[in-house]
Design a protein around this motif. Sequence first.
Motif, mmCIF file in Angstrom:
data_model
loop_
_atom_site.group_PDB
_atom_site.id
_atom_site.type_symbol
_atom_site.label_atom_id
_atom_site.label_comp_id
_atom_site.label_asym_id
_atom_site.label_seq_id
_atom_site.Cartn_x
_atom_site.Cartn_y
_atom_site.Cartn_z
ATOM 1 N N GLN A 148 1.054 -1.167 -0.029
ATOM 2 C CA GLN A 148 0.013 -0.081 -0.050
ATOM 3 C C GLN A 148 0.877 1.331 0.108
ATOM 4 O O GLN A 148 0.558 2.374 -0.564
ATOM 5 N N ARG A 149 1.845 1.187 0.630
ATOM 6 C CA ARG A 149 2.845 2.296 0.856
ATOM 7 C C ARG A 149 3.712 2.744 -0.478
ATOM 8 O O ARG A 149 3.622 3.542 -1.236
ATOM 9 N N ASP A 151 2.629 1.725 -3.352
ATOM 10 C CA ASP A 151 1.620 2.187 -4.354
ATOM 11 C C ASP A 151 1.083 3.599 -4.154
ATOM 12 O O ASP A 151 1.007 4.454 -5.104
ATOM 13 N N VAL A 152 1.165 4.069 -2.988
ATOM 14 C CA VAL A 152 0.786 5.604 -2.795
ATOM 15 C C VAL A 152 2.206 6.400 -3.183
ATOM 16 O O VAL A 152 2.056 7.467 -3.949
ATOM 17 N N ARG A 155 2.186 6.779 -6.949
ATOM 18 C CA ARG A 155 0.993 7.643 -7.458
ATOM 19 C C ARG A 155 1.526 9.139 -7.162
ATOM 20 O O ARG A 155 1.108 9.966 -7.915
ATOM 21 N N LEU A 196 -3.179 12.436 -1.558
ATOM 22 C CA LEU A 196 -2.224 11.239 -1.793
ATOM 23 C C LEU A 196 -1.023 11.682 -0.431
ATOM 24 O O LEU A 196 -0.709 10.507 0.055
ATOM 25 N N GLN A 199 -2.215 10.894 2.876
ATOM 26 C CA GLN A 199 -2.293 9.388 3.126
ATOM 27 C C GLN A 199 -1.084 8.985 3.152
ATOM 28 O O GLN A 199 -0.810 7.773 4.233
ATOM 29 N N ARG A 200 -0.090 9.248 2.640
ATOM 30 C CA ARG A 200 1.251 8.817 2.834
ATOM 31 C C ARG A 200 1.901 8.927 4.281
ATOM 32 O O ARG A 200 2.617 8.338 4.975
#
Length: 293
Positions: A148-149, A151-152, A155, A196, A199-200
Motif C-alpha cells: 500500500q505504501r 502504491d501511494v 502515485r 495522496l 495518506q502517505r
Amino acid sequence: MAAATLIALLLAGCSMGAGESTSPSVGIPAEVAPAPGEAAQDQAVEDAAGGDAGSESLVPDRSVITTGRVSITVDDPVASAEDAADLVEQSGGRVDSRTETPGTDTQQPSAQLVLRIPSDELDRVVDQLRELGTVTSVSMNASDVTQQRQDVEARIDALGASVDRLQQLLSTATSITDLIAIESELTTRQAELDSLTQQRDLLVDQVDFSTVTVDLVTEAVAPDPRPDDFWSGVVAGWAALTAFASSLGVAFGVMLPWILALLVIAAIAAVIIVLATRGRRRTPTLPEQEPRA
C-alpha cells in the motif's frame, strides 16, 4: 480544439515510459519517469509536498503497522499512569489519550492510556511497562502495508510529474481558452496530489509509531461472606446495628443546626404572640354615655 490538443499532448507525454494502463481514479499512469530535464523540478515538488521518500528506493524493505493492548494490575492506577506517560515521553513517543477513574465505594480505581511508541523502541518500552505491576494480558498485532505504501508513493511520483508538466504548459499558454483548461486540470491534479500526500504521511506515522493501549486496574476486593451460623449472624447483626447508629448520628448532626434555627424562630414568634395578647387585656374600656333628655 486548441485546449483539447494541449490536454491530449499532456496525457500522451505523461504516458511515455509507463508500460501499465492508467489509473481509473486519477486518469494518469501509476508510474511516470520524469524527463531528464525535469528531474530537479520533480524533486522540488516532492520536497514541497512534505515527502522525503519520493521514489520506491527510499521506502523501507517492509512497512509494518503494530498495534497492541496491555493490561496491568497495580496498586495505584493514577500514579502508574503518570509513570507510564513518563516512560513513553522519554523514549520519544507521546500519549494520544488518557483516562483516569478514581476509586469510589462502588467501583475500583482504574486508568487507560493510548500510547504512541517509536517502533524501534517498542520492545524496550513494553518491558518497562511490565515492571509497573502484574501483567494480566498482552496482545500485539502487526499489519504489513508495504504494498500500500509503495502504491501511494508511486502515485505521488506520477502526479508530481503531471503537475510539473501542467505548470510548464501554463507558463506557455497563449490563449484564454488554453489557460482556463490547463488551470482547471492543474487544480484537479494538485488536489489529488495533496490527498495522496496526506495518506502517505498517515501511513508513515502509523509505521514509525506503534499504538499500544494500556489498561491499569487494581485487584478486586472480595465481598464479605454471608453469615452461616448463630455467632456469625450475631456479629453481622451487631455490625449492621453499629452502622445504622452511626448513620443515624450523622443524620442527627446534619439536622441539628436546622432544629436549633427552627426553635429560635418559634421562640421569637411565641414572645410576639404573648406580648400582643397582654396588650389587648390592659387596654381600658370607656363606659357608654346615656343620651340627654
